[in-house]
Write a protein that holds these residues in place. Structure first.
Motif, mmCIF file in Angstrom:
data_model
loop_
_atom_site.group_PDB
_atom_site.id
_atom_site.type_symbol
_atom_site.label_atom_id
_atom_site.label_comp_id
_atom_site.label_asym_id
_atom_site.label_seq_id
_atom_site.Cartn_x
_atom_site.Cartn_y
_atom_site.Cartn_z
ATOM 1 N N GLU A 237 1.035 -28.433 -60.860
ATOM 2 C CA GLU A 237 2.179 -27.709 -62.099
ATOM 3 C C GLU A 237 2.535 -26.582 -61.113
ATOM 4 O OE1 GLU A 237 -0.352 -25.524 -64.469
ATOM 5 O OE2 GLU A 237 -1.031 -27.248 -65.779
ATOM 6 N N ASN A 238 3.877 -26.409 -61.168
ATOM 7 C CA ASN A 238 4.767 -25.101 -61.022
ATOM 8 C C ASN A 238 4.324 -23.838 -61.486
ATOM 9 O OD1 ASN A 238 6.418 -27.965 -59.875
ATOM 10 N ND2 ASN A 238 7.268 -27.341 -61.234
ATOM 11 N N GLN A 239 3.991 -22.897 -61.309
ATOM 12 C CA GLN A 239 3.292 -21.865 -61.060
ATOM 13 C C GLN A 239 4.985 -20.350 -60.360
ATOM 14 O OE1 GLN A 239 1.011 -23.384 -59.376
ATOM 15 N NE2 GLN A 239 0.328 -24.213 -59.913
ATOM 16 N N CYS B 221 9.938 -19.221 -68.163
ATOM 17 C CA CYS B 221 8.774 -19.826 -66.762
ATOM 18 C C CYS B 221 8.400 -21.045 -68.186
ATOM 19 C CB CYS B 221 8.452 -19.263 -66.145
ATOM 20 S SG CYS B 221 8.552 -18.817 -64.965
ATOM 21 N N ALA C 43 7.153 -24.052 -66.348
ATOM 22 C CA ALA C 43 5.998 -23.319 -65.257
ATOM 23 C C ALA C 43 5.158 -22.607 -65.976
ATOM 24 C CB ALA C 43 7.206 -23.019 -63.821
ATOM 25 N N TYR D 224 7.444 -17.851 -56.314
ATOM 26 C CA TYR D 224 7.104 -19.412 -57.050
ATOM 27 C C TYR D 224 6.906 -20.621 -56.280
ATOM 28 C CZ TYR D 224 9.445 -23.327 -58.930
ATOM 29 O OH TYR D 224 9.498 -25.404 -60.098
ATOM 30 N N GLU E 66 5.678 -24.480 -55.778
ATOM 31 C CA GLU E 66 6.227 -26.590 -56.763
ATOM 32 C C GLU E 66 5.010 -27.195 -55.973
ATOM 33 O OE1 GLU E 66 10.128 -27.976 -56.713
ATOM 34 O OE2 GLU E 66 9.994 -27.141 -58.342
ATOM 35 N N ASN E 67 3.911 -27.522 -57.314
ATOM 36 C CA ASN E 67 2.853 -28.517 -56.172
ATOM 37 C C ASN E 67 2.335 -27.824 -55.439
ATOM 38 O OD1 ASN E 67 4.022 -30.516 -58.302
ATOM 39 N ND2 ASN E 67 5.817 -31.123 -56.379
ATOM 40 N N MET F 16 7.770 -22.293 -52.320
ATOM 41 C CA MET F 16 9.615 -22.887 -52.730
ATOM 42 C C MET F 16 10.490 -21.330 -52.273
ATOM 43 S SD MET F 16 8.718 -26.078 -53.045
ATOM 44 C CE MET F 16 10.719 -26.086 -53.245
ATOM 45 N N ALA G 55 13.718 -23.372 -58.406
ATOM 46 C CA ALA G 55 13.492 -23.716 -57.998
ATOM 47 C C ALA G 55 14.576 -23.580 -56.627
ATOM 48 C CB ALA G 55 13.562 -25.649 -56.809
#
Length: 436
Positions: free
Chosen positions: A279-281, A307, A312, A358, A360-361, A365, A386
């Protein structure tokens, strides 16, 4: 006695190797102060945290609140004096000022070496780590070299003229303050910490069995931790509350080397759930909840919603106590979960109170202070999460500051040498004419 000192000074000055020694000492000592000042200027919040450690260890409560000002001033002083020493500017005043600085630092580092009141002096920020004894002996060597320069520095001229020397000093100080300003308001332009952009974070210390957990039970309103072999019987009135991972014999530095951030929810380790690599957090970091303006509450709730709309999760991680979290919750009515983490880990992950990271996976980022976040872009449905860090470009911004500085320093050197070169050529020409 005075006559012997004067005689020794003359002998040293007459030695053919004296000028070489002066140049070498200028470069070595000056470079040490340049590096020390630069890495502190890059990360002013890191300098603030280190100063807070010093003030607490030395019980200097009267200086509390001055950390931010000092985090800008001290690196600027070190960096400027280092550059001035290397270039030979203000040949008498520069080594004298550095010696006065060492008159403070030498006894201070000796105190730290003998008491270990502060484990790491922070001389080179997070870029290089020295033990307290290494720092002390480094300062002894610097002091000896500066004493030599105090008497012999004038034997080698400055590469700049008298007027230009003041320009070099002011220009270097402005550079240091500009670097600190950006680092304080966004993020350090160079990240010497473990959790830099591009790093995969999360729990890399996966337990292999139930023996890698501590089990938390409650009885009569009191909680107690047990290892697997000593878990109490619930028939005796014990109620299971949760569990957390064991990380035995690991210091913060060792955990950081593994990029192993730990996140807890009521004592239960939820790192794997929060930092789900699929997930993206968006992580909201709050190292000092008491100092965060409650007026941010509405914006934070809007960010959490934005978000969610962009796929996210939005979570807060704080080192605050349960009472502080309850107060924050009652006053701000957050629409996002709040977890607990180690204060040092949170500050190492990103600078700022609050800060935004942020992920990502499972990979960082971008990160920045909350005050620098372009909220309008985040709330816009057309801007991917992103891309919210695209305007930071720390390395590019650093070179934006360094290149003009380097070019101006070279230009000053060139302009400063025009008159002597022209005078030399003219004199040569006149001598040639007279001979004819």
């Amino acid at each position: 006695m005075a006559s012997k000192i004067v005689e020794l000074h003359k002998k040293i000055a007459a030695n053919p190797f004296n000028k070489i020694a002066v140049v070498v000492l200028r470069i070595v000592i000056g470079a040490t102060f340049v590096v020390s000042g630069f890495v502190k200027a890059i990360d002013p919040m890191g300098t603030v945290y280190k100063l807070q450690e010093y003030f607490a260890a030395l019980d200097y409560t009267s200086l509390a609140g001055s950390e931010v000002v000092l985090s800008f001033a001290l690196p600027a002083l070190e960096l400027t004096l280092g550059v001035m020493l290397i270039t030979g500017c203000l040949r008498r005043m520069t080594p004298l000022l550095l010696l006065l600085m060492m008159c403070v630092m030498l006894p201070l580092t000796y105190f730290l070496a003998t008491t270990n009141a502060v484990p790491d002096c922070g001389c080179f920020g997070d870029a290089f780590k020295l033990t307290n004894w290494q720092t002390f002996w480094k300062n002894v060597a610097l002091t000896v070299g500066l004493i030599y320069l105090l008497f012999q520095n004038k034997s080698v001229p400055c590469i700049y003229g008298p007027v230009v020397q003041w320009i070099v000093m002011i220009l270097t100080m402005v550079l240091s303050l500009a670097i600190s300003y950006i680092g304080y308001n966004t993020q350090p332009l160079l990240d010497f910490r473990p959790y830099k952009v591009g790093t995969h974070i999360g729990s890399k210390m996966q337990p292999v069995s139930e023996n890698d957990f501590l089990f938390i039970y409650e009885k009569n309103g009191k909680q107690q931790e047990f290892v697997l072999d000593s878990v109490p019987d619930e028939e005796d009135g014990w109620n299971f509350v949760g569990r957390k991972k064991l990380t035995p014999d690991l210091s913060l530095a060792q955990k950081a080397a593994l990029n192993a951030v730990s996140i807890y929810d009521e004592g239960t380790d939820v790192t794997d759930e929060v930092l789900d690599s699929t997930e993206n957090q968006m992580l909201l970091l709050i190292p000092d909840m008491d100092k965060v303006n409650h007026a941010y509450a509405f914006v934070l709730n809007d960010l959490a919603k934005a978000c969610e709309n962009k796929g996210a999760t939005f979570s807060a991680i704080t080192s605050a106590s349960h009472a502080q979290i309850e107060e924050w919750t009652s006053l701000t009515r957050p629409t996002y979960p709040i977890y607990m983490g180690d204060d040092s880990e949170i500050k190492m992950l990103a600078r700022g109170n609050p800060a935004i990271v942020y992920v990502e996976n499972g990979t960082v980022m971008w990160k920045r202070t909350f005050s620098s976040l372009p909220a309008k872009k985040l709330l816009s449905s057309t801007v991917p999460l992103a891309q919210l860090g695209d305007d930071i470009a720390p390395t590019f911004k650093l070179w934006e500051l360094l290149w003009p500085y380097i070019l101006i320093m070279i230009a000053l050197l060139f302009v400063n040498r025009i008159y002597p070169v022209v005078s030399f050529i003219v004199n040569k020409f006149k001598k040639t004419e007279n001979k004819e």
